[in-house]
Design an enzyme around this catalytic site. Structure first.
Site, PDB file in Angstrom:
ATOM      1  N   ASP A 162      -8.087  -6.111   4.974  1.00  0.00           N
ATOM      2  CA  ASP A 162      -8.325  -5.349   3.763  1.00  0.00           C
ATOM      3  C   ASP A 162      -9.681  -5.791   3.228  1.00  0.00           C
ATOM      4  O   ASP A 162      -9.994  -6.984   3.239  1.00  0.00           O
ATOM      5  CB  ASP A 162      -7.231  -5.600   2.717  1.00  0.00           C
ATOM      6  CG  ASP A 162      -7.348  -4.651   1.548  1.00  0.00           C
ATOM      7  OD1 ASP A 162      -6.635  -3.634   1.530  1.00  0.00           O
ATOM      8  OD2 ASP A 162      -8.179  -4.914   0.649  1.00  0.00           O
TER       9      ASP A 162
ATOM     10  N   HIS B  13       0.789  -1.236   0.000  1.00  0.00           N
ATOM     11  CA  HIS B  13       0.000   0.000   0.000  1.00  0.00           C
ATOM     12  C   HIS B  13       0.823   1.290   0.000  1.00  0.00           C
ATOM     13  O   HIS B  13       0.283   2.353  -0.296  1.00  0.00           O
ATOM     14  CB  HIS B  13      -0.927   0.025   1.225  1.00  0.00           C
ATOM     15  CG  HIS B  13      -2.265  -0.600   0.993  1.00  0.00           C
ATOM     16  ND1 HIS B  13      -2.432  -1.901   0.574  1.00  0.00           N
ATOM     17  CD2 HIS B  13      -3.519  -0.096   1.125  1.00  0.00           C
ATOM     18  CE1 HIS B  13      -3.717  -2.162   0.462  1.00  0.00           C
ATOM     19  NE2 HIS B  13      -4.396  -1.073   0.791  1.00  0.00           N
TER      20      HIS B  13
END
Length: 782
Positions: free
Chosen positions: A194, A130
């Site tokens: 996530d 990320h």
């Protein structure tokens, strides 16, 4: 050689405890020239226990079971006595493993450190995907990310080594692609920090997105709670062909169910049409199920999954899955809470957007719809890849479209970017020539990471506020998500349609019927895309980017500097006072859609995901204030002046004034980020009162000691004024199923009492009383 090294080490960590061993022969180890110390002595797949639990539950319920019920109930902590009622009871489950991406892993590991436990109780991994910003191209962007994020990567690497968590280094790839290639298998239950964790459903797994506090429960060996999901069946008939892709299945389903139609349910695909979809195509469909609010999505085990397991070095798992195949498909005659039927023969290519992933259009219609609505027709950028669509097949189909254009002398009119899903995909498409084709047509290959899909994109071709259109093969297209520009109209579709539209340079192009013009003046039509499901020469694993945890990491040091602006050790939240909450200020009454992107933006804020105080400076800065239709501009009722949402919240907290947020429907949809719950708690919030919640966010709020409450009568939202004071009554007799009340004091002296519903069970009420789930965990240790 390298494939073997990576696969076996990951297999050892991947599989749960049980009775079926996977042996690695000494001869094969010697051939691979690897250290024996790399591997644990044996691994297990727990199909016997799964079968035993399913048999117990089936006998109790005396009815056929859906596939999702088999896997979920097969992981019950107490299958003999668990109360099971779809949509009502809370299940206590024992997931097989945990996966965390680097942005959420920081807070998850900080919470695990706070728990005082020495080592994780289930196999767990951290994935660095990320924090890599797309700027120039993969190699340079990755090098820059390693430098900029060194402190965070060192923290995650050392924390992983100390507490027994595998560490996938930056450049490894996107968490969900890595899970599919290594850890998902039919019948496994995995939770991931996530929201797109459901990607693993393409391999017959139940993979569920959660907040970090849920991950900590599982890593601590505590049964994990989930409200018993309803099951939505999607029956597929016919066959995918031509320009229609697996992405079109979920784009169509999103149009049917909307962004909240799957809330509280598992979407279970079945029927004869399933066999026409590749394993990675099934993963695409499951991945984007997050956009309809589904708990997760799943496909039944079939030969496509078997082939994928074999190609990714897990043939032994495939053999066991064949042995237990009846366990890995729905029972004949099982019943769904809702049934949708899709004929793949009739399904057309779709494109969804802008600003919401459930606004579905056939590609043939979107040009005309765009003209009617004043959406920019020119496609400025086409972006393919992401955790949703970055498989070998996806890249092959996109390359087949690009090659046709190149053969006629055409390149992309729009900018074009390519994001490989993993190091293995990057290396393989480079070896097989796909990368060259995509580069030659005008594409820039980005790092194996999330990149623009989550706002990690240093976009410079348009100014902020400039109206423009982009098309992506991503999953989510909320306002300003990809590039922080609220005027960007983002549309999601398949990689092959993105490629075609990038070549044409306009939304008003239907590759099934429309012609392109070559530099020679020749008019030509693109043939339907084609691409191999899996590489003929096996996968090239690329560089080894995996760090296996040591057998004993107790001597490892994990340092967090008090001066760091990236990382901050957590302080426990305060306990409930034992009394009703009186005279809470309305911090903001939010108007319309409020996703976790609105509550806790990503993009440049990702750097602060390990520092609660710093990241709290983005709390609700994207939410629309009902009082003035402005963002990040609310009235401070202590001073009478207007300020940013975090600033006013901090001022209230400094003056011992607690507050609430009032919101609309499906509040907190989108990402699993628990920062959207941690920040309001940190800045003095006590309750979030809305018309309805998205599942993950509601749980995250409970975990942090906040009260997620819903108006019993949704129209009561209209009764709340920005300058109200709200008292929440009934907390001294707080019990499951019993509503609370809000006494609303208006500034004109009038009062009214509203009924507020909640979904707390007894365990969750204990979290609230203790101040958070983590506080409660510590209480139980003493």
């Amino acid at each position: 050689m390298a494939t073997y090294c990576l696969t076996v080490a990951r297999l050892q960590l991947a599989l749960g405890h049980g009775a079926r061993r996977l042996h690695v022969s000494a001869a094969y180890r010697a051939k691979a020239n690897v250290s024996m110390s790399r591997f644990e002595p044996s691994s297990f797949i727990n199909y016997e226990k799964l079968q035993s639990n399913v048999d117990i539950v089936r006998k109790r319920l005396n009815r056929p079971l859906t596939l999702s019920e088999k896997i979920v109930y097969g992981h019950l902590d107490d299958p003999h006595n668990q109360d099971i009622d779809r949509g009502r009871t809370y299940l206590r489950l024992r997931p097989d493993r945990v996966a965390m991406q680097d942005a959420t892993a920081q807070m998850a590991m900080l919470q695990f450190i706070s728990s005082g436990l020495p080592r994780v109780a289930v196999p767990s991994t951290i994935h660095c995907d990320h924090l890599i910003e797309a700027q120039i191209g993969g190699v340079k962007d990755l090098a820059r990310a390693k430098e900029v994020n060194q402190e965070v990567y060192n923290f995650l690497s050392s924390a992983g080594a100390k507490y027994g968590v595998g560490f996938w280094k930056p450049g490894s790839g996107i968490i969900h692609q890595i899970i599919l290639e290594n850890y998902a298998y039919p019948g496994v239950m995995l939770i991931g920090t996530d929201s797109h964790t459901p990607n693993g459903g393409g391999l017959g797994s139940i993979c569920i997105g959660v907040g970090g506090a849920d991950a900590v429960d599982v890593m601590a060996g505590i049964p994990w709670e989930l409200k018993c999901p309803k099951v939505i069946g999607v029956k597929l008939t016919g066959t995918l062909s031509g320009w229609t892709s697996p992405k079109d299945v979920i784009l169509k389903v999103a149009g049917i169910l909307t962004v909240k139609g799957g809330t509280g349910a598992i979407v279970e695909y079945h029927g004869p049409g399933v066999d026409s979809i590749s394993c990675t195509g099934m993963a695409t469909i499951c991945n984007m199920g997050a956009e309809i609010g589904a708990t997760t999505s799943v496909f039944p085990y079939n030969h496509r999954m078997r082939t994928y397991l074999e190609k990714t070095g897990r043939g032994q798992i495939a053999a066991l899955a064949d042995e237990y195949s009846d366990l890995l498909v729905p029972d004949e005659g099982c019943e769904y809470d809702q049934l949708i039927e899709l004929n793949l023969d009739e399904l057309k290519p779709h494109i969804n957007g802008p600003f919401t992933p459930d606004l579905a259009h056939p590609v043939s219609d979107v040009g005309a719809v765009a003209e009617q609505n004043g959406w920019p027709l020119e496609v400025k950028v086409g972006l393919i890849g992401s955790c949703t669509n970055s498989s070998y097949e996806d890249m092959g189909r996109a390359a087949s479209v690009a090659k046709q254009a190149l053969d006629k002398g055409l390149k992309c009119k729009a900018q074009f970017t390519v994001t490989p899903g993993s190091e293995q995909i990057r290396a393989t498409i480079e070896r097989d020539g796909y990368s060259k084709i995509l580069g030659d047509v005008g594409g820039v290959v980005l790092a194996n990471a999330c990149g623009p899909c989550i706002g990690q994109w240093d976009r410079r071709d348009v100014k902020k506020g400039e109206k423009n259109t982009i098309v992506t093969s991503f999953n989510r297209n909320f306002t300003a998500r990809n590039d922080a520009n609220p005027a960007t109209h983002a549309f999601v579709t398949s990689p092959e349609i993105v490629t075609a539209l990038a070549i044409a340079g306009t939304l008003n192009f239907n590759p099934e019927t429309d012609f392109l013009t070559a530099p020679s003046g020749e008019k030509f039509k693109l043939d339907p895309p084609n691409g191999d499901e899996l590489p003929a020469k096996d996968f090239d694993p690329g560089q080894d980017t995996y760090q296996h945890p040591p057998a004993d990491g107790s001597s490892m040091k994990v340092d967090v500097s008090p001066q760091s602006n990236r990382l901050q050790l957590l302080e426990p939240f305060d306990k409930w006072s034992g009394k009703d909450l009186e005279d809470l200020r309305v911090l903001i009454k939010v108007k319309g859609k409020c996703t976790t992107d609105h509550i806790s933006a990503a993009g440049p804020w990702l750097k602060f995901r390990g520092h609660l105080d710093n990241i709290s400076n983005n709390m609700l800065i994207g939410a629309v204030n009902s009082e003035n239709d402005a963002v990040n501009k609310i009235k401070n009722h202590l001073t009478g002046e207007y300020g940013g949402v975090p600033d006013v919240a901090r001022h209230y907290k400094a003056n011992s004034v607690s507050w609430v947020v009032v919101g609309d429907d499906n509040y907190g949809e989108g990402s699993s980020r628990e920062h959207a719950a941690l920040e309001p708690r940190h800045l003095g919030g006590r309750a979030i009162i809305v018309k309805s919640f998205a599942r993950i966010h509601e749980t995250n709020l409970k975990k942090q000691g906040l009260l997620p409450l819903t108006f019993s009568n949704p129209s009561d939202y209209d009764k709340i004024r920005p300058d109200d004071k709200i008292s929440i009554r009934g907390l001294e007799t707080f019990t499951p199923g019993k509503p609370l009340s809000a006494v609303v004091k208006h500034s004109d002296g009038s009062e009214e009492t509203l009924e507020l519903n909640h979904s707390f069970n007894e365990t969750q009420i204990e979290w609230f009383k203790a101040g958070s789930a983590l506080n409660r965990m510590k209480e139980l240790q003493h």
